[in-house]
Design an enzyme around this catalytic site. Structure first.
Site, PDB file in Angstrom:
ATOM      1  N   ARG A   1       2.066  -5.830  -0.439  1.00 38.57           N
ATOM      2  CA  ARG A   1       3.007  -6.927  -0.169  1.00 38.57           C
ATOM      3  C   ARG A   1       2.928  -7.266   1.310  1.00 38.57           C
ATOM      4  NH1 ARG A   1       5.810  -7.286  -4.884  1.00 38.57           N
ATOM      5  NH2 ARG A   1       6.765  -9.224  -4.202  1.00 38.57           N
TER       6      ARG A   1
ATOM      7  N   TYR B   1       5.087   1.961  16.117  1.00 38.15           N
ATOM      8  CA  TYR B   1       5.493   0.634  16.602  1.00 38.15           C
ATOM      9  C   TYR B   1       4.373   0.005  17.402  1.00 38.15           C
ATOM     10  CZ  TYR B   1      10.209  -0.719  15.487  1.00 38.15           C
ATOM     11  OH  TYR B   1      11.303  -1.190  14.830  1.00 38.15           O
TER      12      TYR B   1
ATOM     13  N   GLU C   1       4.470  -3.769  18.730  1.00 35.65           N
ATOM     14  CA  GLU C   1       4.685  -5.184  19.041  1.00 35.65           C
ATOM     15  C   GLU C   1       3.552  -5.727  19.902  1.00 35.65           C
ATOM     16  OE1 GLU C   1       7.567  -3.371  18.861  1.00 35.65           O
ATOM     17  OE2 GLU C   1       9.287  -4.709  18.561  1.00 35.65           O
TER      18      GLU C   1
END
Ligand code: DSN
Length: 437
Positions: free
Chosen positions: A255, A74, A76
């Site tokens: 993608r 993670y 952020e």
């Protein structure tokens, strides 16, 4: 023993122990059903001519990065400003991706975190608009994208959107209509971008109109990003205020999505992506974008981009010779839109018959289509994937003949099976990147 050049590493390589089968088995053991489906998809992609213009084959290197442990982390925030610890590696990955993409496009700033093209476009609205503001984009039936303000999309529901179209005479973007609608509605954003438009986008003309009405000009180059960096389509960098793109179409990455912009908009765009719209970035995708950007900076990528356009041009000529009617009469880019009205076959029927024959495209509306979007008059083709396999103009000639035969007799199962066998034989000579047959 000295390793081959491509096998040398300046980092500690994994030990060559046998895989810990019981504790952490490979996919084929852990989940044979999914493993089988992945393999079947590999074989489908290998044995068919994939002509959907938004699809491609990524390299083995891009696949490896996409399937890496970076998916575990993670992060952020942005490099140096994260909300989680342990970013020693991830910050380097994202910085490398940004540096490579900026150099590739010549952009002042890039955000590589959007999950795909639609979130990238939503972030642009969030950066520059309030709910209810007027926006202007190419209408979906004329070849625009849902997120350019079409009424079923959040962008058409939360903003007051207006759609320009193409001219009835030649099906090219009607810049007079763009100017008229811009003057009348004073949009905050003018979108210049397409999903089913076979001609060059005139970014400079859109710039003039945006300046006249004080709008931000946003170029969505999702379809043509690889052509832009390959030098076979004009670049909007330095003309548009903001450029959005997916990373997996002609650009041949994983993608994902990106937003490129002038330095003056960097903060607005970054804040809109995080914390405005998204949580943690997909770090495995970021790494794969970095790999794709490296590949796209190499001379071979330019040759690929040239081949994409040349193949599309030759395929279009051959299709015309076979009696097909092409929207705008041909193509400048990677994409061909066929209006099947004169062949008396609906797009869906043709697309399904072609798929059975090993030629995969999608049914698509054509401008001023009299049929409904779920059962339209056209099919949409593109040459990126077959060009990535190394196919050239000789193969385009064969392809046009096969397409004509199948579309002339869509219910002829024997014909479909014969063409599928011939397609498969051809495909064996052009192994696709990233797939071990
Ligand atoms: N789905 C893409 C395409 O096929 O063009 C657009 O988002």
């Amino acid at each position: 023993m000295r390793l081959a050049r491509e096998e040398t590493h300046d980092y500690p390589v994994r030990p060559m122990s046998s895989p810990p089968v019981l504790r952490d088995p490979p996919l084929a053991t852990r989940d044979p059903e999914i493993a089988r489906l992945v393999r079947e998809e590999e074989l489908r992609e290998a044995h068919k001519l994939r002509l959907i213009p938004s699809e491609n084959y990524v390299s083995r290197a891009v696949l490896e990065a996409t399937g890496s442990v970076l998916t575990n982390k993670y992060s952020e925030g942005y490099p140096g400003r994260r909300y989680y610890e342990g970013q020693q590696i991830i910050d380097q990955v994202e910085e490398l991706a940004c540096a490579r993409v900026k150099a590739l496009f010549g952009a002042e700033h890039v955000n590589v975190q959007p999950y795909s093209g639609s979130p990238a476009n939503l972030a642009v609205y969030l950066a520059f608009c309030q709910a209810g503001d007027p926006v202007l984009g190419l209408a979906l039936p004329a070849g625009g994208h849902l997120t350019h303000g079409w009424n079923v999309s959040i962008t058409g529901k939360y903003f007051k959107s207006f759609g320009y179209g193409v001219r009835p005479t030649d099906h090219r973007i009607d810049l007079d209509e763009v100017r008229r609608l811009a003057r009348e509605h004073r949009p905050k954003i003018i979108w210049c971008g397409t999903t089913a438009y076979p001609r060059v986008l005139e970014f400079d003309k859109f710039r003039e109109i945006a300046d006249e009405v004080g709008a931000k000009l946003c170029a969505d180059i999702s379809h043509i990003a690889g052509l832009v960096v390959g030098g076979v389509h004009p670049s909007p960098i330095g003309i548009a205020d903001v450029v959005t793109t997916t990373t997996h179409k002609t650009l041949r990455g994983p993608r994902g999505g990106m937003i490129l912009c002038r330095a003056e908009y960097a903060k607005d765009i970054d804040r809109a992506v995080f914390p405005g719209l998204q949580g943690g970035p997909h770090n495995h995708t970021t790494a794969a974008i970095a790999v794709a950007a490296k590949e796209a900076s190499e001379p071979e990528f330019k040759r690929y981009a040239e081949r994409v356009v040349e193949n599309a041009r030759v395929l279009a000529e051959c299709l015309l010779a076979e009696g097909f009617s092409l929207v705008t009469g041909g193509t400048d880019n990677h994409l061909i839109l066929i209006d099947l009205t004169n062949r008396n076959v609906p797009g869906k029927v043709a697309a399904r018959a072609l798929d059975r024959a090993g030629i995969v495209c999608n049914y698509n509306s054509v401008p001023f289509d009299k049929r409904k979007p779920f059962d339209p008059s056209g099919i949409r083709l593109g040459t990126p994937a077959i060009s990535s396999r190394g196919m050239g103009t000789d193969e385009m000639r064969r392809l046009a003949k096969w397409m004509s035969q199948v579309v002339s007799a869509p219910d002829d199962e024997a014909l479909g099976a014969r063409v599928a066998a011939e397609v498969r034989e051809l495909c064996q000579n052009f192994p696709p990147p990233g797939i071990v047959i």
